[in-house]
Design a protein around this motif. Structure first.
Motif, PDB file in Angstrom:
ATOM      1  N   GLN A 224       5.504  -1.689  -7.541  1.00 55.79           N
ATOM      2  CA  GLN A 224       4.555  -2.391  -8.403  1.00 55.79           C
ATOM      3  C   GLN A 224       3.224  -1.639  -8.459  1.00 55.79           C
ATOM      4  OE1 GLN A 224       5.297  -5.061 -10.349  1.00 55.79           O
ATOM      5  NE2 GLN A 224       3.302  -4.607 -11.234  1.00 55.79           N
ATOM      6  N   LEU A 225       2.802  -1.099  -7.325  1.00 56.62           N
ATOM      7  CA  LEU A 225       1.552  -0.328  -7.290  1.00 56.62           C
ATOM      8  C   LEU A 225       1.706   0.991  -8.037  1.00 56.62           C
ATOM      9  CD1 LEU A 225       0.513  -1.017  -3.581  1.00 56.62           C
ATOM     10  CD2 LEU A 225      -0.598  -1.884  -5.655  1.00 56.62           C
ATOM     11  N   ILE A 226       2.873   1.610  -7.940  1.00 56.00           N
ATOM     12  CA  ILE A 226       3.140   2.832  -8.709  1.00 56.00           C
ATOM     13  C   ILE A 226       3.052   2.528 -10.197  1.00 56.00           C
ATOM     14  CG2 ILE A 226       4.938   4.493  -9.355  1.00 56.00           C
ATOM     15  CD1 ILE A 226       5.910   4.407  -6.459  1.00 56.00           C
ATOM     16  N   ALA A 227       3.661   1.410 -10.605  1.00 59.00           N
ATOM     17  CA  ALA A 227       3.647   1.019 -12.018  1.00 59.00           C
ATOM     18  C   ALA A 227       2.231   0.745 -12.511  1.00 59.00           C
ATOM     19  CB  ALA A 227       4.527  -0.217 -12.225  1.00 59.00           C
ATOM     20  N   GLU A 228       1.357   0.357 -11.580  1.00 63.76           N
ATOM     21  CA  GLU A 228      -0.056   0.112 -11.947  1.00 63.76           C
ATOM     22  C   GLU A 228      -0.869   1.400 -11.981  1.00 63.76           C
ATOM     23  OE1 GLU A 228      -1.429  -2.776  -9.162  1.00 63.76           O
ATOM     24  OE2 GLU A 228      -0.088  -4.355  -9.895  1.00 63.76           O
ATOM     25  N   GLY A 229      -0.215   2.516 -11.624  1.00 65.84           N
ATOM     26  CA  GLY A 229      -0.873   3.814 -11.738  1.00 65.84           C
ATOM     27  C   GLY A 229      -1.516   4.340 -10.476  1.00 65.84           C
ATOM     28  N   HIS A 230      -1.248   3.726  -9.334  1.00 64.35           N
ATOM     29  CA  HIS A 230      -1.865   4.161  -8.086  1.00 64.35           C
ATOM     30  C   HIS A 230      -1.160   5.397  -7.520  1.00 64.35           C
ATOM     31  CE1 HIS A 230      -4.409   0.674  -8.019  1.00 64.35           C
ATOM     32  NE2 HIS A 230      -3.372  -0.151  -8.010  1.00 64.35           N
ATOM     33  N   SER A 231      -1.924   6.276  -6.887  1.00 60.80           N
ATOM     34  CA  SER A 231      -1.364   7.450  -6.224  1.00 60.80           C
ATOM     35  C   SER A 231      -0.787   7.044  -4.875  1.00 60.80           C
ATOM     36  CB  SER A 231      -2.450   8.500  -6.012  1.00 60.80           C
ATOM     37  OG  SER A 231      -3.423   8.013  -5.090  1.00 60.80           O
ATOM     38  N   ASN A 232      -0.001   7.942  -4.270  1.00 60.85           N
ATOM     39  CA  ASN A 232       0.548   7.666  -2.940  1.00 60.85           C
ATOM     40  C   ASN A 232      -0.562   7.434  -1.924  1.00 60.85           C
ATOM     41  OD1 ASN A 232       3.097   7.949  -3.966  1.00 60.85           O
ATOM     42  ND2 ASN A 232       3.507   9.932  -3.022  1.00 60.85           N
ATOM     43  N   ARG A 233      -1.620   8.225  -2.024  1.00 59.58           N
ATOM     44  CA  ARG A 233      -2.747   8.097  -1.082  1.00 59.58           C
ATOM     45  C   ARG A 233      -3.408   6.727  -1.219  1.00 59.58           C
ATOM     46  NH1 ARG A 233      -6.985  12.932  -0.667  1.00 59.58           N
ATOM     47  NH2 ARG A 233      -5.033  13.849   0.118  1.00 59.58           N
ATOM     48  N   ARG A 234      -3.597   6.297  -2.462  1.00 62.19           N
ATOM     49  CA  ARG A 234      -4.222   4.983  -2.707  1.00 62.19           C
ATOM     50  C   ARG A 234      -3.319   3.850  -2.208  1.00 62.19           C
ATOM     51  NH1 ARG A 234      -7.689   2.834  -6.657  1.00 62.19           N
ATOM     52  NH2 ARG A 234      -8.137   0.675  -6.056  1.00 62.19           N
ATOM     53  N   ILE A 235      -2.020   3.998  -2.428  1.00 63.52           N
ATOM     54  CA  ILE A 235      -1.067   2.978  -1.967  1.00 63.52           C
ATOM     55  C   ILE A 235      -1.084   2.895  -0.443  1.00 63.52           C
ATOM     56  CG2 ILE A 235       1.391   2.380  -1.828  1.00 63.52           C
ATOM     57  CD1 ILE A 235       1.696   3.687  -4.615  1.00 63.52           C
ATOM     58  N   ALA A 236      -1.097   4.062   0.207  1.00 65.66           N
ATOM     59  CA  ALA A 236      -1.128   4.095   1.668  1.00 65.66           C
ATOM     60  C   ALA A 236      -2.363   3.378   2.201  1.00 65.66           C
ATOM     61  CB  ALA A 236      -1.105   5.541   2.155  1.00 65.66           C
ATOM     62  N   SER A 237      -3.497   3.639   1.568  1.00 68.03           N
ATOM     63  CA  SER A 237      -4.749   3.012   1.987  1.00 68.03           C
ATOM     64  C   SER A 237      -4.713   1.504   1.778  1.00 68.03           C
ATOM     65  CB  SER A 237      -5.910   3.626   1.191  1.00 68.03           C
ATOM     66  OG  SER A 237      -7.119   2.968   1.478  1.00 68.03           O
ATOM     67  N   GLN A 238      -4.153   1.088   0.653  1.00 65.08           N
ATOM     68  CA  GLN A 238      -4.128  -0.333   0.312  1.00 65.08           C
ATOM     69  C   GLN A 238      -3.170  -1.126   1.205  1.00 65.08           C
ATOM     70  OE1 GLN A 238      -4.228  -1.034  -3.859  1.00 65.08           O
ATOM     71  NE2 GLN A 238      -3.380  -3.102  -3.733  1.00 65.08           N
ATOM     72  N   LEU A 239      -2.064  -0.479   1.611  1.00 68.84           N
ATOM     73  CA  LEU A 239      -1.063  -1.173   2.422  1.00 68.84           C
ATOM     74  C   LEU A 239      -1.208  -0.889   3.917  1.00 68.84           C
ATOM     75  CD1 LEU A 239       2.120  -0.686   0.189  1.00 68.84           C
ATOM     76  CD2 LEU A 239       0.531  -2.618   0.249  1.00 68.84           C
ATOM     77  N   PHE A 240      -2.195  -0.057   4.279  1.00 68.89           N
ATOM     78  CA  PHE A 240      -2.466   0.277   5.679  1.00 68.89           C
ATOM     79  C   PHE A 240      -1.256   0.944   6.343  1.00 68.89           C
ATOM     80  CE2 PHE A 240      -5.046  -3.450   4.599  1.00 68.89           C
ATOM     81  CZ  PHE A 240      -6.323  -2.939   4.815  1.00 68.89           C
ATOM     82  N   ILE A 241      -0.660   1.887   5.611  1.00 72.76           N
ATOM     83  CA  ILE A 241       0.429   2.696   6.149  1.00 72.76           C
ATOM     84  C   ILE A 241       0.119   4.154   5.855  1.00 72.76           C
ATOM     85  CG2 ILE A 241       2.201   0.908   5.943  1.00 72.76           C
ATOM     86  CD1 ILE A 241       3.075   2.095   3.322  1.00 72.76           C
ATOM     87  N   SER A 242       0.875   5.067   6.462  1.00 72.57           N
ATOM     88  CA  SER A 242       0.604   6.489   6.251  1.00 72.57           C
ATOM     89  C   SER A 242       1.126   6.946   4.890  1.00 72.57           C
ATOM     90  CB  SER A 242       1.261   7.316   7.353  1.00 72.57           C
ATOM     91  OG  SER A 242       2.673   7.317   7.193  1.00 72.57           O
ATOM     92  N   GLU A 243       0.536   8.025   4.389  1.00 72.28           N
ATOM     93  CA  GLU A 243       0.982   8.572   3.111  1.00 72.28           C
ATOM     94  C   GLU A 243       2.422   9.074   3.218  1.00 72.28           C
ATOM     95  OE1 GLU A 243      -0.587  11.713  -0.308  1.00 72.28           O
ATOM     96  OE2 GLU A 243      -1.805  11.299   1.469  1.00 72.28           O
TER      97      GLU A 243
END
Length: 199
Positions: A140-159
């Protein structure tokens, strides 16, 4: 795909007895294919560009029926539950863009929709995908246009963990790129919106 010569001979015989059905291997309006496992869906997606698809299967699997229809099939018949008349109706229905389903398929799909099918997965899922809840969140975050780095930061997991999930998402959605995965995800969600699963 099904490659059973006995079944092929039987289906060919049924088709040849239909006076209003013309067998044409070069430019068919309707393509009748046998599905023996869950690996046939890419072939259905490819063949639907050539003609409308009628699926024949011996499997009693709600997941298979849903995936076959989502991949582009107009009709789905289960061996042992149809004869020449039903096959002819399925082909004629597909020709004009209408659906035709064997009774076992209808029953299985109703059970799937109501959440009572015995093969219904326990994991959270939508039609035509097998993503885990975490993968759904990342997709869902990918579909919203977020990068892997941004997703990692938002979900508190590693890239690196995000990349591993993305690899699994591509495999499950049968996508070969980020854009393709987003396209497949939107198609699946559009189908699920029109045919919601009741949990």
């Amino acid at each position: 795909m099904e490659h059973n010569p006995v079944l092929l001979l039987g289906i060919t015989s049924l088709l040849s007895d239909m006076s209003e059905i013309v067998l044409d291997e070069k430019d068919p309006e309707v393509i009748v294919i046998g599905v023996a496992d869950h690996g046939a869906f890419q072939e259905i997606e490819r063949l639907k560009l050539t003609g409308r698809i009628v699926v024949l299967t011996a499997l009693e699997s709600p997941a298979l029926y849903v995936k076959a229809l989502s991949a582009g099939a107009f009709a789905c018949l289960v061996y042992g539950h149809f004869g020449g008349a039903e096959l002819e109706r399925a082909i004629k229905s597909a020709t004009i863009g209408q659906a035709y389903l064997s009774p076992p398929v209808v029953t299985a799909l109703v059970g799937w929709l109501h959440g009572t099918a015995s093969t219904r997965p326990n994991r959270t899922r939508s039609f035509a995908h097998e993503l885990t809840p975490r993968e759904v969140e990342i997709m869902q975050l990918i579909a919203e246009g977020h990068s892997n780095r941004r997703i990692a930061s938002q979900l508190f997991i590693s890239e690196k963990t995000v990349k591993n999930h993305v690899h699994q998402i591509y495999r499950r959605l049968k996508a070969d790129s980020r854009d393709h995965a987003v396209q497949r995800w939107r198609e699946i969600n559009d189908f699920s919106t029109k045919h919601p699963i009741v949990d």
